[in-house]
Design a protein around this motif. Structure first.
Motif, PDB file in Angstrom:
ATOM      1  N   ALA A  93      -1.047  -0.830  -9.119  1.00 34.92           N
ATOM      2  CA  ALA A  93      -0.859   0.608  -8.494  1.00 34.92           C
ATOM      3  C   ALA A  93      -2.151   1.386  -8.959  1.00 34.92           C
ATOM      4  CB  ALA A  93       0.346   1.200  -9.080  1.00 34.92           C
ATOM      5  N   SER A  94      -2.795   1.177 -10.149  1.00 34.47           N
ATOM      6  CA  SER A  94      -3.753   1.689 -10.435  1.00 34.47           C
ATOM      7  C   SER A  94      -5.212   1.246  -9.998  1.00 34.47           C
ATOM      8  CB  SER A  94      -3.916   1.773 -12.145  1.00 34.47           C
ATOM      9  OG  SER A  94      -4.350   0.688 -12.476  1.00 34.47           O
TER      10      SER A  94
ATOM     11  N   LYS B 224       2.945   9.361  -6.311  1.00 35.17           N
ATOM     12  CA  LYS B 224       3.584  10.664  -5.911  1.00 35.17           C
ATOM     13  C   LYS B 224       4.859  10.829  -6.851  1.00 35.17           C
ATOM     14  CE  LYS B 224       2.890  10.863  -1.194  1.00 35.17           C
ATOM     15  NZ  LYS B 224       3.621  10.596   0.225  1.00 35.17           N
ATOM     16  N   GLY B 225       5.244   9.745  -7.320  1.00 36.75           N
ATOM     17  CA  GLY B 225       6.545   9.558  -8.340  1.00 36.75           C
ATOM     18  C   GLY B 225       6.741   8.181  -8.959  1.00 36.75           C
ATOM     19  N   PRO B 226       5.999   7.998 -10.050  1.00 36.11           N
ATOM     20  CA  PRO B 226       6.039   6.644 -10.683  1.00 36.11           C
ATOM     21  C   PRO B 226       7.524   6.090 -10.861  1.00 36.11           C
ATOM     22  CG  PRO B 226       4.434   8.066 -11.887  1.00 36.11           C
ATOM     23  CD  PRO B 226       5.039   8.832 -10.904  1.00 36.11           C
ATOM     24  N   ARG B 227       8.550   6.700 -11.580  1.00 37.29           N
ATOM     25  CA  ARG B 227       9.818   6.628 -11.811  1.00 37.29           C
ATOM     26  C   ARG B 227      10.448   6.225 -10.506  1.00 37.29           C
ATOM     27  NH1 ARG B 227      12.430   8.910 -17.054  1.00 37.29           N
ATOM     28  NH2 ARG B 227      13.850   7.482 -16.343  1.00 37.29           N
ATOM     29  N   ARG B 228      10.452   6.923  -9.646  1.00 33.17           N
ATOM     30  CA  ARG B 228      11.477   6.765  -8.183  1.00 33.17           C
ATOM     31  C   ARG B 228      10.664   5.342  -7.676  1.00 33.17           C
ATOM     32  NH1 ARG B 228      10.212  11.851  -7.353  1.00 33.17           N
ATOM     33  NH2 ARG B 228       8.412  11.516  -5.853  1.00 33.17           N
ATOM     34  N   ALA B 229       9.338   4.951  -7.753  1.00 37.55           N
ATOM     35  CA  ALA B 229       8.721   3.907  -7.157  1.00 37.55           C
ATOM     36  C   ALA B 229       8.995   2.431  -8.028  1.00 37.55           C
ATOM     37  CB  ALA B 229       7.195   3.988  -7.127  1.00 37.55           C
TER      38      ALA B 229
ATOM     39  N   SER C  98       0.917  -1.180  -0.125  1.00 38.14           N
ATOM     40  CA  SER C  98       0.048  -0.068  -0.010  1.00 38.14           C
ATOM     41  C   SER C  98       0.755   1.294  -0.054  1.00 38.14           C
ATOM     42  CB  SER C  98      -1.066   0.016   1.090  1.00 38.14           C
ATOM     43  OG  SER C  98      -0.195  -0.040   2.502  1.00 38.14           O
ATOM     44  N   SER C  99       1.928   1.336   0.452  1.00 35.23           N
ATOM     45  CA  SER C  99       2.944   2.461   0.511  1.00 35.23           C
ATOM     46  C   SER C  99       3.538   2.692  -0.614  1.00 35.23           C
ATOM     47  CB  SER C  99       3.980   2.356   1.931  1.00 35.23           C
ATOM     48  OG  SER C  99       3.462   2.232   3.137  1.00 35.23           O
ATOM     49  N   ASP C 100       3.836   1.254  -1.414  1.00 33.40           N
ATOM     50  CA  ASP C 100       4.600   1.283  -2.566  1.00 33.40           C
ATOM     51  C   ASP C 100       3.504   2.126  -3.782  1.00 33.40           C
ATOM     52  OD1 ASP C 100       6.872   0.502  -1.919  1.00 33.40           O
ATOM     53  OD2 ASP C 100       6.557  -1.585  -2.605  1.00 33.40           O
ATOM     54  N   ILE C 101       2.206   1.733  -3.413  1.00 31.14           N
ATOM     55  CA  ILE C 101       1.166   2.245  -4.458  1.00 31.14           C
ATOM     56  C   ILE C 101       1.113   3.729  -4.220  1.00 31.14           C
ATOM     57  CG2 ILE C 101      -1.514   2.339  -4.908  1.00 31.14           C
ATOM     58  CD1 ILE C 101      -1.265  -0.844  -4.398  1.00 31.14           C
TER      59      ILE C 101
END
Length: 160
Positions: free
Chosen positions: A113-114, A12-17, A4-7
């Protein structure tokens, strides 16, 4: 970090995730679990719409759920593996430097994530039915899914 935190981090920033997820190393069991979790949530998101359809048309809800189960938990994963492979081939043609695993994770994680928007879309389809609200939320879900997928694919193919 919990899923859930990764989602949330992906919004917030898809590339960093994606970089963080790819940095955990290549584990095919992780990719498969991400895919199956996304497909399971897609199946759950269909429940309200299928219940509405069964109520409105008199169709058997169990048959509708069985069809959705077959499609989303058995057929969709195979199709998504093929789409991920195709996206990697296209990225290679465009001089991508990534690997097959990165392309799979990009697609599978975009689906998972979506999923909050997918669940919202399912609720609106089941509770309100067709209309402008359903179209707007469906478009929003699709746009976010494509954004996450392309961001992840760019991250996966830009570094090896």
């Amino acid at each position: 970090m919990p899923v859930s935190s990764d989602i949330v981090a992906t919004y917030k920033g898809p590339r960093r995730a994606y970089a963080r997820i790819l940095g955990m190393g290549q584990r095919e069991d992780r990719a498969l679990m991400i895919l199956m979790a996304g497909c399971l949530i897609a199946f759950v998101a269909r429940w309200p719409a299928l219940a509405r359809q069964a109520h409105m048309t008199g169709d058997d809800l169990n048959m509708l759920l069985g069809g959705a189960l077959m499609a989303l938990l058995f057929v969709a994963p195979l199709a998504l593996y093929a789409i991920a492979a195709l996206s990697h081939i296209v990225a290679k043609a465009l001089r991508g430097q990534g690997d097959w695993y990165g392309a799979r994770i990009a697609l599978f994680w975009a689906l998972l994530a979506s999923s909050p928007l997918m669940l919202l879309n399912g609720l609106i389809e089941g509770m309100i039915g067709p209309g402008a609200g359903l179209q707007m939320v469906g478009f929003l879900w699709f746009a976010v899914f494509i954004w996450f997928w392309l961001s992840g694919l760019i991250e996966a193919e830009s570094s090896n």
